[in-house]
Scaffold this motif. Structure first.
Motif, PDB file in Angstrom:
ATOM      1  N   GLY A  46     -31.636  33.222   5.172  1.00 50.15           N
ATOM      2  CA  GLY A  46     -31.684  34.673   5.180  1.00 50.15           C
ATOM      3  C   GLY A  46     -30.411  35.275   5.740  1.00 50.15           C
ATOM      4  O   GLY A  46     -29.307  34.740   5.536  1.00 50.15           O
ATOM      5  N   LEU A  47     -30.548  36.378   6.447  1.00 51.25           N
ATOM      6  CA  LEU A  47     -29.409  37.058   7.053  1.00 51.25           C
ATOM      7  C   LEU A  47     -28.652  36.103   7.958  1.00 51.25           C
ATOM      8  O   LEU A  47     -29.248  35.428   8.800  1.00 51.25           O
ATOM      9  CB  LEU A  47     -29.902  38.276   7.839  1.00 51.25           C
ATOM     10  CG  LEU A  47     -28.843  39.138   8.532  1.00 51.25           C
ATOM     11  CD1 LEU A  47     -27.935  39.807   7.509  1.00 51.25           C
ATOM     12  CD2 LEU A  47     -29.521  40.192   9.417  1.00 51.25           C
ATOM     13  N   ARG A  48     -27.336  36.030   7.769  1.00 53.70           N
ATOM     14  CA  ARG A  48     -26.446  35.120   8.508  1.00 53.70           C
ATOM     15  C   ARG A  48     -26.855  33.648   8.349  1.00 53.70           C
ATOM     16  O   ARG A  48     -26.536  32.818   9.192  1.00 53.70           O
ATOM     17  CB  ARG A  48     -26.383  35.508   9.987  1.00 53.70           C
ATOM     18  CG  ARG A  48     -25.886  36.937  10.209  1.00 53.70           C
ATOM     19  CD  ARG A  48     -25.731  37.248  11.689  1.00 53.70           C
ATOM     20  NE  ARG A  48     -25.347  38.644  11.868  1.00 53.70           N
ATOM     21  CZ  ARG A  48     -26.200  39.645  12.023  1.00 53.70           C
ATOM     22  NH1 ARG A  48     -27.505  39.397  12.019  1.00 53.70           N
ATOM     23  NH2 ARG A  48     -25.793  40.881  12.168  1.00 53.70           N
ATOM     24  N   GLY A  49     -27.564  33.353   7.283  1.00 53.27           N
ATOM     25  CA  GLY A  49     -27.938  31.973   7.001  1.00 53.27           C
ATOM     26  C   GLY A  49     -29.127  31.468   7.789  1.00 53.27           C
ATOM     27  O   GLY A  49     -29.480  30.284   7.669  1.00 53.27           O
ATOM     28  N   ARG A  50     -29.763  32.332   8.582  1.00 50.01           N
ATOM     29  CA  ARG A  50     -30.923  31.894   9.360  1.00 50.01           C
ATOM     30  C   ARG A  50     -32.088  31.597   8.429  1.00 50.01           C
ATOM     31  O   ARG A  50     -32.400  32.391   7.538  1.00 50.01           O
ATOM     32  CB  ARG A  50     -31.314  32.947  10.391  1.00 50.01           C
ATOM     33  CG  ARG A  50     -30.299  33.131  11.516  1.00 50.01           C
ATOM     34  CD  ARG A  50     -30.894  33.949  12.649  1.00 50.01           C
ATOM     35  NE  ARG A  50     -31.199  35.299  12.218  1.00 50.01           N
ATOM     36  CZ  ARG A  50     -30.402  36.350  12.448  1.00 50.01           C
ATOM     37  NH1 ARG A  50     -29.250  36.197  13.072  1.00 50.01           N
ATOM     38  NH2 ARG A  50     -30.753  37.560  12.024  1.00 50.01           N
ATOM     39  N   PRO A  51     -32.785  30.468   8.638  1.00 45.46           N
ATOM     40  CA  PRO A  51     -33.865  30.098   7.719  1.00 45.46           C
ATOM     41  C   PRO A  51     -35.118  30.951   7.898  1.00 45.46           C
ATOM     42  O   PRO A  51     -35.443  31.380   9.001  1.00 45.46           O
ATOM     43  CB  PRO A  51     -34.146  28.640   8.081  1.00 45.46           C
ATOM     44  CG  PRO A  51     -33.702  28.505   9.505  1.00 45.46           C
ATOM     45  CD  PRO A  51     -32.534  29.436   9.664  1.00 45.46           C
ATOM     46  N   PHE A  52     -35.797  31.179   6.799  1.00 47.78           N
ATOM     47  CA  PHE A  52     -37.108  31.805   6.808  1.00 47.78           C
ATOM     48  C   PHE A  52     -37.913  31.177   5.674  1.00 47.78           C
ATOM     49  O   PHE A  52     -37.373  30.468   4.825  1.00 47.78           O
ATOM     50  CB  PHE A  52     -36.998  33.327   6.611  1.00 47.78           C
ATOM     51  CG  PHE A  52     -36.644  33.752   5.211  1.00 47.78           C
ATOM     52  CD1 PHE A  52     -37.624  34.169   4.320  1.00 47.78           C
ATOM     53  CD2 PHE A  52     -35.326  33.721   4.762  1.00 47.78           C
ATOM     54  CE1 PHE A  52     -37.305  34.546   3.016  1.00 47.78           C
ATOM     55  CE2 PHE A  52     -34.999  34.096   3.456  1.00 47.78           C
ATOM     56  CZ  PHE A  52     -35.995  34.510   2.588  1.00 47.78           C
ATOM     57  N   THR A  53     -39.216  31.425   5.660  1.00 52.29           N
ATOM     58  CA  THR A  53     -40.083  30.857   4.630  1.00 52.29           C
ATOM     59  C   THR A  53     -40.407  31.905   3.580  1.00 52.29           C
ATOM     60  O   THR A  53     -41.080  32.900   3.875  1.00 52.29           O
ATOM     61  CB  THR A  53     -41.388  30.324   5.241  1.00 52.29           C
ATOM     62  OG1 THR A  53     -41.084  29.320   6.213  1.00 52.29           O
ATOM     63  CG2 THR A  53     -42.283  29.723   4.162  1.00 52.29           C
ATOM     64  N   ILE A  54     -39.896  31.692   2.379  1.00 47.58           N
ATOM     65  CA  ILE A  54     -40.179  32.612   1.280  1.00 47.58           C
ATOM     66  C   ILE A  54     -41.565  32.299   0.725  1.00 47.58           C
ATOM     67  O   ILE A  54     -42.000  31.139   0.714  1.00 47.58           O
ATOM     68  CB  ILE A  54     -39.101  32.502   0.186  1.00 47.58           C
ATOM     69  CG1 ILE A  54     -39.151  33.707  -0.754  1.00 47.58           C
ATOM     70  CG2 ILE A  54     -39.224  31.204  -0.595  1.00 47.58           C
ATOM     71  CD1 ILE A  54     -37.981  33.787  -1.721  1.00 47.58           C
TER      72      ILE A  54
END
Length: 220
Positions: A66-74
């Protein structure tokens, strides 16, 4: 629509900076909350159809940057059968319908409401691609990823990846309320016309090779 694909200017107007830092998120919250309230009957219907056609689980979850490459679960509706086999073998007629109408993307409104995504922005790709981008291409992570974006309304998966990533960075430097509204309206047109779903002979687009990549659509 002609998409600029040249070098990014890296300079934003004062209005664009204000939009990016303060107002864009407010619009995301209001619109995603409103759409979730309005579309929940449709989402329940799609969930039931996925369960009947493809079985459980109904939702497809995958970690994305996500933003700045931080991971999140789509989160999406599942569009493929589970099990072995190629993407083409596991993608059913029902799954193709979900993708061509973008109904599989509806759960991403929850990602938007949580602040992990935006309504408009570069599409989130795969975590393993992070170290394969050039410094310029990596700038796509300076903003939240979007449900739709500049590249999606200018060819989606039918566009070659160097051009598509260039369009992502162009958007980063030129985002604003007028451009976002234009992208949203064009997205609705693309959905109705079912354009740009996949490259010829592919489920979505060509695999990532360092200069080209694909948005992985496999369900697990």
């Amino acid at each position: 629509m002609t998409a600029p694909v040249g070098p990014s200017s890296r300079s934003r107007s004062f209005a664009a900076s204000l939009w990016s830092r303060f107002f864009k998120r407010a619009v995301d919250i209001v619109v995603s909350a409103l759409l979730l309230c309005l579309l929940w009957p449709l989402m329940l219907l799609v969930a039931a159809l996925v369960a009947l056609s493809l079985g459980r689980p109904v939702l497809f979850r995958q970690q994305r940057p996500g933003l700045r490459g931080r991971p999140f679960t789509i989160v999406k509706f599942r569009s493929m059968r589970t099990g072995s086999g190629s993407d083409g073998q596991r993608l059913t007629r029902f799954g193709k319908m979900l993708r061509s109408t973008s109904l599989d993307e509806l759960p991403e409104l929850w990602n938007v409401l949580k602040g992990e995504m935006s309504l408009v922005g570069p599409r989130p790709l795969l975590m393993e691609y992070l170290d394969r981008y050039s410094p310029e291409q990596a700038r796509r992570h300076e903003v939240r990823p979007g449900i739709t974006g500049w590249a999606q309304v200018n060819g989606r998966n039918t566009v070659g990846w160097p051009e598509r990533l260039a369009m992502d960075t162009w958007y980063v430097d030129n985002l604003g309320p007028v451009l976002d509204a234009k992208i949203m309206l064009t997205t609705l047109k693309r959905i109705v016309m079912r354009q740009g779903i996949a490259q010829p002979g592919q489920v979505s687009c060509e695999p990532f090779s360092g200069t080209e990549c694909k948005e992985k659509r496999e369900d697990v």
